[in-house]
Design an enzyme around this catalytic site. Structure first.
Site, PDB file in Angstrom:
ATOM      1  N   TYR A 235     -19.087 -23.344  39.555  1.00  9.08           N
ATOM      2  CA  TYR A 235     -19.361 -22.400  40.439  1.00  9.08           C
ATOM      3  C   TYR A 235     -19.751 -22.606  42.174  1.00  9.08           C
ATOM      4  O   TYR A 235     -20.975 -22.776  41.699  1.00  9.08           O
ATOM      5  CB  TYR A 235     -19.243 -21.044  39.817  1.00  9.08           C
ATOM      6  CG  TYR A 235     -19.133 -19.858  40.796  1.00  9.08           C
ATOM      7  CD1 TYR A 235     -18.264 -18.861  40.348  1.00  9.08           C
ATOM      8  CD2 TYR A 235     -20.383 -19.517  41.237  1.00  9.08           C
ATOM      9  CE1 TYR A 235     -18.107 -18.045  40.799  1.00  9.08           C
ATOM     10  CE2 TYR A 235     -20.413 -18.340  42.301  1.00  9.08           C
ATOM     11  CZ  TYR A 235     -19.116 -17.163  41.995  1.00  9.08           C
ATOM     12  OH  TYR A 235     -19.294 -16.785  42.282  1.00  9.08           O
TER      13      TYR A 235
ATOM     14  N   GLU B 133     -16.128 -18.362  47.892  1.00 11.46           N
ATOM     15  CA  GLU B 133     -16.260 -18.480  46.148  1.00 11.46           C
ATOM     16  C   GLU B 133     -14.739 -19.533  45.718  1.00 11.46           C
ATOM     17  O   GLU B 133     -13.573 -19.645  45.997  1.00 11.46           O
ATOM     18  CB  GLU B 133     -15.351 -17.147  46.097  1.00 11.46           C
ATOM     19  CG  GLU B 133     -16.340 -17.611  44.031  1.00 11.46           C
ATOM     20  CD  GLU B 133     -15.684 -16.230  43.404  1.00 11.46           C
ATOM     21  OE1 GLU B 133     -14.367 -15.410  43.208  1.00 11.46           O
ATOM     22  OE2 GLU B 133     -16.213 -15.585  42.508  1.00 11.46           O
TER      23      GLU B 133
END
Ligand code: ADP
Ligand code: MG
Length: 395
Positions: free
Chosen positions: A116, A204
């Site tokens: 991530y 993101e």
């Protein structure tokens, strides 16, 4: 403003971040022909909607998942046919889901690890923050709840920018060996540059994949942009997809109203963002739920008030309209004229509670009184909120 994954991939690629090969399709035939042109023997088909959680989502007709891995171009066509024109429901879309008008057809990547990586704005410190975790592929909120130590948050000084040591620290945290930091560091710097140059509020990448071959590629990308900076990014504004936005928000934007659609049943019209926030808090405290945030602003004209009132009237969720105006620059009589004008074109289908105070309040009240409209007047804030909540409950 949000954009689609296929658009975000192009921006990432142009910033120098590796993404798997693929292209967007708007028909099953187009999806199949893209698959035929890709030099690979397994494919991914991804529904394009402005929402995350697509992999675990379900379409309105029961078809499972907005992310499918398949083996042949014919299967790509079949999956695209099930997705296109359908509505995808994920935990981020609300129960009605979002319409799928496009699918991304790409090569399927052999994943060794899912990471991530994000750059977001930390409002508490007013700094951009780099967020990294080895637990990619799942919602970062879930990781934050279950295993907060698995998340690195690195504040970036807005004047100095992302420092090389910070990118190295994040790369090591993500599990890259000290001899292999160059590629992830370059990628993190590229993502930060993109964040800055395009005035993003968030970039993101989840998951950022390490492939079995050792490459680092962005498998999913979510970009949000600061609406207040869009005027200097016409190329970003052109990516807007109105079909993915709340129709109430679109109507509000058309009339330059500061509006945010919510889930409750009390339609609010307030002037001033602070008073609007306080009004929503008071409604909650009284046991009610606002259907929206709406700040008509200081300089609202009669036309804007009329448009705002119509917007609340047209929202099927709304069971009562609560008008709370402190007349300052926006005068109470202008507001009253706007409401009367709106009601002349369409009589209110729900009770209307009005609390007016401030400049020209007597003239405003007189206009409302003499209009013959059935309105409930209130003087105090708490009293007004209680009346609105009672009306929403049908009392
Ligand atoms: P969402 O976050 O909306 O569910 P993602 O694009 O992150 O959608 O896809 C969900 C999962 O599907 C990823 O975590 C990854 O495991 C898998 N996936 C996505 N794209 C690919 C790809 N190109 N190749 C292989 N697997 C993929
Ligand atoms: Mg994802």
């Amino acid at each position: 403003m949000n954009i689609h994954e296929f658009q975000a991939r192009e921006l990432l690629a142009s910033a120098g971040v590796a993404v798997p090969r693929g292209a967007v399709a708007r028909s099953p035939e187009e999806a199949e022909s893209i698959a035929r042109s890709l030099p690979c023997n397994s494919f991914v088909v991804k529904a394009q909607v402005h929402a995350g959680g697509r992999g675990k989502g379900t379409f309105k007709d029961g078809f499972k998942s907005g992310v499918h891995l398949v083996k042949t171009p014919a299967q790509v066509r079949d999956v695209a046919a099930r997705m296109l024109g359908n509505q995808l429901v994920t935990h981020q879309t609300g129960p009605e889901g979002k319409p799928v008008h496009a699918v991304l057809v790409g090569e399927s990547t052999e994943i060794a690890r899912e990471l991530y990586l994000a750059i977001a704005l930390d409002r508490a410190s007013s700094h951009p923050v780099l967020v990294a975790s080895r637990e990619g592929g799942v919602e970062i909120e879930t990781v934050a709840e279950k295993n907060p130590a698995a998340i690195l948050r690195e504040q970036i000084h807005p004047g100095l920018g992302l420092q090389p040591f910070q990118a190295r620290k994040a790369s090591i945290f993500l599990g890259f060996p000290s001899t292999g930091l160059r590629a992830p560091c370059r990628l993190i710097h590229a993502v930060y540059r993109l964040f800055l140059e395009r005035d993003c509020s968030q970039v993101e990448i989840n998951p950022l994949a390490v492939t079995k071959g050792g490459d680092v590629v962005a498998l999913d990308a979510k970009l949000n942009f600061d609406d207040n900076a869009l005027f200097r990014h016409k190329e970003i504004e052109a990516l807007r997809d109105a079909s993915q936005e709340d129709p109430r928000d679109l109507a509000a934007a058309e009339h330059h109203l500061n509006y945010i659609g919510l889930d409750g049943d009390i339609g609010c019209m307030v002037n001033g963002a602070g008073l609007a926030m306080a009004t929503m808090d008071l409604l909650q405290a009284a046991g009610g739920r606002p259907a929206n945030f709406l700040d008509v602003g200081g300089g609202a004209s009669e036309q804007m008030i009329t448009a705002a009132f119509k917007l609340l009237q047209g929202d099927p969720r709304v069971r009562v309209i609560f008008i709370n105006i402190f007349g300052g620059i926006l005068k109470c009589d202008v507001l009253a004229q706007g409401i009367v004008a709106a009601c002349r074109t369409a009589a209110p289908r729900v009770p209307v509670i009005v609390r007016l105070q401030g400049t020209n309040v007597e003239e405003g009240r007189k206009i409302l009184r003499e209009s013959g409209l059935k309105l409930t007047a209130a003087e105090g804030l708490t009293e007004a909120a209680d009346k609105a909540v009672a009306a929403a409950r049908g009392k």
